[in-house]
Design a protein around this motif. Structure first.
Motif, mmCIF file in Angstrom:
data_model
loop_
_atom_site.group_PDB
_atom_site.id
_atom_site.type_symbol
_atom_site.label_atom_id
_atom_site.label_comp_id
_atom_site.label_asym_id
_atom_site.label_seq_id
_atom_site.Cartn_x
_atom_site.Cartn_y
_atom_site.Cartn_z
ATOM 1 N N ALA A 131 3.447 31.826 106.787
ATOM 2 C CA ALA A 131 2.337 32.511 106.131
ATOM 3 C C ALA A 131 1.332 33.030 107.144
ATOM 4 O O ALA A 131 0.747 34.097 106.973
ATOM 5 C CB ALA A 131 1.667 31.558 105.154
ATOM 6 N N LYS A 132 1.131 32.256 108.231
ATOM 7 C CA LYS A 132 0.102 32.653 109.194
ATOM 8 C C LYS A 132 0.648 33.523 110.307
ATOM 9 O O LYS A 132 -0.112 34.137 111.054
ATOM 10 C CB LYS A 132 -0.539 31.400 109.792
ATOM 11 N N ALA A 133 1.988 33.579 110.412
ATOM 12 C CA ALA A 133 2.590 34.265 111.558
ATOM 13 C C ALA A 133 2.237 35.751 111.596
ATOM 14 O O ALA A 133 2.163 36.351 112.660
ATOM 15 C CB ALA A 133 4.105 34.094 111.518
ATOM 16 N N LEU A 134 1.991 36.330 110.430
ATOM 17 C CA LEU A 134 1.731 37.768 110.364
ATOM 18 C C LEU A 134 0.399 38.140 111.006
ATOM 19 O O LEU A 134 0.205 39.272 111.421
ATOM 20 C CB LEU A 134 1.729 38.235 108.911
ATOM 21 N N PHE A 135 -0.509 37.185 111.082
ATOM 22 C CA PHE A 135 -1.862 37.524 111.512
ATOM 23 C C PHE A 135 -2.174 36.897 112.861
ATOM 24 O O PHE A 135 -2.377 35.701 112.977
ATOM 25 C CB PHE A 135 -2.871 37.059 110.460
ATOM 26 N N VAL B 172 8.627 42.752 109.932
ATOM 27 C CA VAL B 172 9.562 42.027 110.797
ATOM 28 C C VAL B 172 9.051 42.021 112.229
ATOM 29 O O VAL B 172 9.116 41.003 112.924
ATOM 30 C CB VAL B 172 10.970 42.652 110.700
ATOM 31 N N TRP B 173 8.479 43.151 112.650
ATOM 32 C CA TRP B 173 7.957 43.197 114.018
ATOM 33 C C TRP B 173 6.831 42.190 114.204
ATOM 34 O O TRP B 173 6.788 41.448 115.175
ATOM 35 C CB TRP B 173 7.466 44.613 114.333
ATOM 36 N N GLY B 181 8.525 33.662 115.105
ATOM 37 C CA GLY B 181 9.696 34.377 115.605
ATOM 38 C C GLY B 181 10.276 33.708 116.840
ATOM 39 O O GLY B 181 11.485 33.687 117.030
ATOM 40 N N ARG B 182 9.379 33.146 117.648
ATOM 41 C CA ARG B 182 9.846 32.465 118.858
ATOM 42 C C ARG B 182 10.712 31.269 118.494
ATOM 43 O O ARG B 182 11.751 31.031 119.107
ATOM 44 C CB ARG B 182 8.622 32.009 119.643
ATOM 45 N N VAL B 255 13.864 45.648 116.125
ATOM 46 C CA VAL B 255 13.342 45.997 114.810
ATOM 47 C C VAL B 255 13.820 47.381 114.384
ATOM 48 O O VAL B 255 14.241 47.594 113.251
ATOM 49 C CB VAL B 255 11.804 45.929 114.816
ATOM 50 N N LEU B 256 13.777 48.325 115.347
ATOM 51 C CA LEU B 256 14.167 49.687 114.983
ATOM 52 C C LEU B 256 15.673 49.893 115.061
ATOM 53 O O LEU B 256 16.204 50.849 114.489
ATOM 54 C CB LEU B 256 13.458 50.689 115.902
#
Lengths: 329, 326, 476
Positions: A131-135, B172-173, B181-182, B255-256
């Motif tokens: 949830a927090k990864a986007l920000f 996704v990026w 992501g890591r 991503v692309l």
């Protein structure tokens, strides 16, 4: 930092009680296809000490590691870490409780950079929740802290020049160092190292041994697996010997080396074991003789302690760290 | 042979909603396979769940558009979780077999005659796209994009499809540059090492499976809207393998990459079709029928997939050093 | 499952190119990386060379390519078709108890269109229609031969709706024999079990090959389904050029072995030399599966054909009846599997194979020629898959370009149930899958029968991931 009190309560011998155990295991068994890989009746690991788990190949050392850390499930038995029962606790929870291991076959993420490997180890990262990864605003600050912590450790392990290299480009010994440094990012209280010296060239071996001693100095407990008992003589406070899945002897290194059961275990099961590559080890012994100096920092300071300036007596740098500059923040 | 027309058709493929759907589904696979190492061979199943979830909720329950989309997404989340529970603890090859089996189970279930009332069995479902086109803000007319003229409906679906692709790429990026992501990239390489660092590997894999599945579900809806029909035969295992071809073309941990891969895939298919059909038409190729020319292209897809995997596994955009499966 | 049989003239025409493709692929190639490129080029060239004789495609091939072109946003060919030559058609095969029914009048009406035709001697009929949609199909019962009647409950007239493909089919069932009989549950169960055992053993033939290949090379081969198809298609091709069925079958099995050999020498061995990982190899096998499948379709067409002797009489044992073909299939697979088991357990090469399967590095160190073992495994795997494919063609019955793909997952299910890489596990797993598929039809809709087997596989993985005979692995 030299606690000279007796480790064992009332004499040594297999399965003896310790004054202050951090891990207690009872009747842990695991068999593979009818062969008892591990059959440990009773084992305590002393807190704030370096304990070496030695034994010939196939003695069940790695399997015991796997069982204790939740990577494998025993057929029976129970064990506890710092008072909390660990049977059936998932491996990642064990790690979060402060019991962190490394692997015999080094597991670094070759396709991540050294720094990313280190950051991966850090705990309490808000950015690791979906949830927090986007920000980035939420996790950016913690990321900076983690990076700072990682940089201190990398400098300590002389990997700071490799910071942005892919880990795949590191030498075998550097990978071992990176794996250990990454484990320290978790801020463990018990570090379990599976054959930290395997496949490491002699120059790095010595600095690895120093790092292990430092862990104790910084208040951690160390349990490490070693195949060769002479490697452990100078750094282990306590030695546990396994053979054919059982614990056949334990005690301070000097006593254990003379133990007939140990000699039997090695010679009986493994005639070709190298009981003393005398020249190599004599040199190492000399260099380690003044190893009190290699202990840096104090127990209360913790790992990230920015007062840590540099390592002394870490021996000659390994071939790949020749260009490492001494960091003096 | 009309080269101008062939090129215009190829350009049409570049921005077609099918390409957008492939790009989205392949992006989902990038999350699964490229970033997390999850060998999902059932992406066609996720697309089917999305398409049928949307169509059934519209037709059988008369749900309005947002509810239908929500139902499709929730179904794919449930599908991902149900699929993840038994498989995420398994080795990559088991995961591959189970996901492909699950996708086939979905296809068998929507095909069975026992559920014709709901799924339309082999005939599938149609006439569910009305509520989508009702939202079309473009007035009736012919719109030109480059050399391509299209109706307001075709424009609307393209705008929506590619907007979703852009948003998905952005998401996704953002996710992949974060610590989350890591952890996924760490899992891709060695999940035991990540576990030893105190990360709940199972939960991360599940989250990745769900996110990739949601992208697949969106792709299913976009794939099916311009056709106005959803049929089980469209969601066979070949679809997943075509998606893998797109993914590998573009670069699997980028991503692309999936987007560019999908574009290359469809443009090349369109060009080869145009050229082959054109050559047959003017009699330059006499030994192929149009039907065989169509099959020939899919033989080429298979050969391309093999050659890509062997000789350029990082794809057009990828960095070989970062590639976990080199 | 309903398959459409197409006319015999088509069968002969299609047969030759199939043979040519395989002879071309099997030309010797250097066993290096370039070999793969050559293989790809060879495949491509053979496709082009193999094409001239296969100019037009059979009617039901249209439906398959149409399906493919739905995935393609190609312009619908229907728009350009001349009115008297519609690409959309309604078709079917009329087959009574005693064989096909020719000369029967069928009419199709709807969407402002009326069409009439009479069925050909092989029972096939088709009527082109201007557009896809819903049509009413009426069979003129007066035109039926003496003594043949529509089976009870067969709607006439009936409505037929296009399923998005260019071909809508409908089957009229005739005679008493097809009317569902009321038998006791236990008789049904016994009959299904015998059929399932037969099916399971034919699955096992392919599964043992797949498992051996996995055990010795670690490859999960998604192209195994095409090796199954190859066996059936080759048999059909050899039979179509006039060879007697037994010769055709033997040659096809040998051809399957050759296909296995060529795959290993031209593709997998160079990849192993290169140190390609298992996951990339798996994806390469998918590419190979796609290429092979469409090469077969390219030459064979999309129609379902029958092998010689595909119709066989039923034999009854008490209340349980089994078709002659199924019984033969059961016996053949049992003998072959026992033979394979004997070879593995008792012969040098079998022991070497098991040693490689257990630990390739150790086997190599102890003087076993690992490459030779793997080569033999590929050849044997190819032959077993081809035989499995032939038996599968009799079991379904019918030969089609995607028949191998249809059972690939069931083969996987068998292998996974038994434990990946264990040969006897694959045998047990496959038989279980076969039994389950057939017995589940007692409760499940017939078109869902594979679902049960796949679900069981997933459930087994949940509780015993290593399969029935597999071993757990050590970590770290």
């Amino acid at each position: 930092m030299n606690d000279e009190r007796e480790i064992a309560l009332g004499g040594g011998g297999p399965g003896c009680r310790k004054r202050d155990p951090i891990v207690v295991a009872r009747k842990v068994t695991r068999s593979f296809g009818g062969i008892n890989a591990v059959d440990v009746d009773y084992l305590e690991v002393p807190r704030h000490k370096i304990t070496a788990l030695i034994g010939p190949n196939g003695a069940g050392k790695t399997t015991l590691f796997n069982l204790l850390t939740g990577f494998d499930t025993p057929d029976s038995g129970e064990w506890e870490y710092d008072g909390s029962p660990l049977a059936k606790v998932a491996a990642y929870k064990v790690a979060r409780m402060g019991m962190v291991r490394t692997f015999q076959l080094t597991k670094v993420m070759g396709k991540l950079t050294v720094m990313e490997n280190m950051r991966l180890g850090a705990t309490n990262q808000p950015g690791e929740s979906l949830a927090k990864a986007l920000f980035k605003g939420i996790w950016g600050a913690r990321e900076k802290e983690v990076t700072a912590q990682a940089e201190v450790l990398l400098a300590k392990f002389k990997l700071d020049t490799m910071r942005d290299e892919y880990a795949a480009s590191l030498s075998g010994g550097q990978r071992k160092l990176l794996e250990m440094a990454r484990a320290l990012m978790v801020r463990p209280r018990l570090v379990m190292l599976d054959e930290p010296m395997a496949g490491v060239n002699p120059a790095l071996t010595q600095s690895l041994l120093d790092h292990i001693k430092n862990l104790k100095a910084e208040g951690m407990t160390v349990l490490f697996v070693e195949h060769d008992m002479h490697m452990v003589r100078h750094i282990a406070d306590w030695v546990v010997v396994m053979a054919e899945g059982r614990i056949v002897a334990e005690g301070p290194p000097s006593t254990v080396m003379k133990d007939q059961a140990v000699i039997d275990a090695y010679l009986g099961a493994h005639h070709d074991v190298d009981l003393g590559d005398s020249t190599g080890f004599e040199r190492l012994e000399e260099e380690l003789a003044h190893d009190d100096e290699s202990v840096v920092g104090t127990a209360g300071e913790g790992l990230i302690g920015h007062t840590i300036t540099e390592l002394h007596g870490a021996g000659e740098p390994g071939p790949a760290t020749v260009h490492a500059e001494e960091k003096k923040p | 042979m009309d080269f101008g027309n062939i090129l215009i058709n190829a350009f049409g493929e570049l921005i077609s909603p099918t390409t957008a759907a492939y790009a989205l589904a392949a992006l989902g696979l990038a999350v699964h396979f490229g970033y997390s190492g999850l060998l999902n061979f059932g992406q066609a199943g996720f697309m089917a769940v999305g398409a049928y979830g949307y169509a059934i909720s519209t037709l059988t329950f008369g749900a309005p558009l947002p509810v239908a989309v929500l139902v499709a997404l929730v179904s794919s989340v449930v599908f991902a979780i149900v699929l993840g529970i038994p498989t995420l603890r398994l080795r990559a090859d088991y995961l591959a077999i189970v996901t492909i089996a699950a996708a086939e189970i979905v296809r068998y279930i929507v095909t069975t005659n026992g559920l014709t009332e709901v799924t339309g069995s082999a005939n599938g479902l149609a006439a569910f796209e009305g509520s989508f086109y009702a939202l079309n803000p473009f007035p009736q007319g012919v719109y030109n994009i480059g050399p391509l003229g299209m109706s307001e409906r075709n424009l609307w679906i393209r705008v929506v499809a590619w907007t979703i692709v852009v948003l998905a790429c952005l998401t996704v990026w953002l996710l992949m540059r974060s610590p989350w992501g890591r952890v996924l990239k760490g899992i891709r390489e060695d999940e035991n090492a990540v576990r030893a660092l105190g990360k709940n590997v199972y939960a991360y894999k599940m989250q990745a499976l769900v996110i990739g599945g949601i992208l697949g579900s969106f792709a299913g809806i976009i794939f099916t809207l311009p056709r106005g029909a959803v049929q089980p035969a469209n969601y066979a295992t070949e679809l997943t393998f075509f998606l893998y071809t797109c993914l590998l073309l573009g670069g699997m941990a980028t991503v692309l990459g999936p987007v560019i891969g999908a574009m290359i895939f469809w443009v090349v298919l369109s060009l080869t079709q145009g050229l082959l059909y054109g050559a047959i038409e003017i009699g330059a190729i006499t030994f192929l029928s149009n039907v065989q020319a169509g099959q020939l292209r899919y033989i080429l897809v298979g050969v391309a997939l093999m050659l890509l995997m062997v000789f350029r596994p990082q794809g057009v955009l990828g960095n070989k050093k970062e590639l976990a499966f080199a | 499952m309903i398959e459409i049989t197409s006319s015999a003239s088509v069968e002969i025409r299609l047969a030759r190119p199939t043979v040519e493709v395989y002879t071309l692929i099997t030309q010797p190639m250097p066993a290096r990386i370039g070999g793969m490129l050559l293989l790809a080029l060879g495949v491509f060239a053979s496709v082009l060379l193999g094409a001239p004789t296969a100019h037009s495609s059979p009617p039901s091939a249209v439906s398959v390519t149409q399906r493919a072109s739905q995935v393609t946003p190609a312009p619908a060919p229907a728009e350009s078709a001349a009115p008297e030559n519609f690409t959309d058609r309604v078709s079917g095969v009329l087959r009574g108890v005693d064989g096909p029914l020719g000369g029967v009048t069928v009419t199709v009406s709807g969407n402002g269109f009326d069409g009439e035709t009479t069925s050909a001697d092989n029972g096939f009929w088709q009527i082109g229609v201007p557009e896809q949609g819903t049509y009413e199909v009426l069979l003129d019962e007066n035109s039926l031969p003496e003594g043949v009647e529509l089976a009870e409950g067969q709607a006439n007239p009936r409505t037929v709706t296009f399923a998005g493909t260019s071909n809508a089919t409908t089957l009229f069932l005739f005679g008493e024999g097809i009317v569902s009989q009321s038998t006791s549950f236990w008789d049904d169960l016994a009959e299904r079990a015998v059929a399932g055992f037969s099916f399971g053993l034919l699955l096992a033939l392919s599964a043992v090959g797949l498992s051996l290949i996995f055990g010795t090379t670690g490859l999960t081969n998604f192209a195994h389904g095409e090796m199954v198809t190859a066996g059936a298609v080759l048999t059909f091709a050899f039979a179509a050029v006039g060879m007697p069925a037994p010769v055709a079958i033997v040659l096809a099995v040998l051809g399957g072995g050759l296909l296995g050999y060529v795959q290993d020498a031209g593709l997998w061995k160079p990849l192993r030399r290169r140190g390609t990982g298992l996951v990339p190899m798996m994806i390469v096998s998918i590419g190979l599966a796609l290429a092979l499948r469409y090469i077969i379709q390219f030459n064979f067409g999309g129609a379902t054909q029958q092998l010689p002797g595909s119709q066989s009489t039923a034999i009854s044992f008490g209340s349980v009846s089994i078709s002659q073909n199924n019984l033969t299939s059961l016996a053949v697979s049992l003998v072959v599997i026992l033979g394979v088991g004997f070879l593995l357990l008792r012969t040098r090469i079998g022991k070497a194979t098991r040693a490689v399967s257990d630990n390739p590095a150790l086997a190599a160190a102890s003087g076993i020629d690992v490459d030779a073992v793997i080569r033999i495994v590929w050849v044997a795997g190819g032959m077993l898959a081809a035989l499995g494919g032939i038996l599968w063609a009799y079991y379904r019955p019918g030969v089609s370009y995607n028949m191998g793909q249809q059972i690939l997952l069931l083969i996987f299910a068998g292998v996974v149930l038994g434990g990946l890489g264990t040969v006897f596990g694959a045998l047990i797993g496959s038989v279980l899958v076969g039994l389950f598929v057939e017995i589940s039809t007692l409760w499940l809709q017939a078109d869902l029968k594979y679902v049960g087997a796949l679900l069981i596989m997933i459930l087994v993985l949940l509780f015993r991931p290593q399969g029935i005979l597999g071993r757990r692995e050590r970590i770290g």
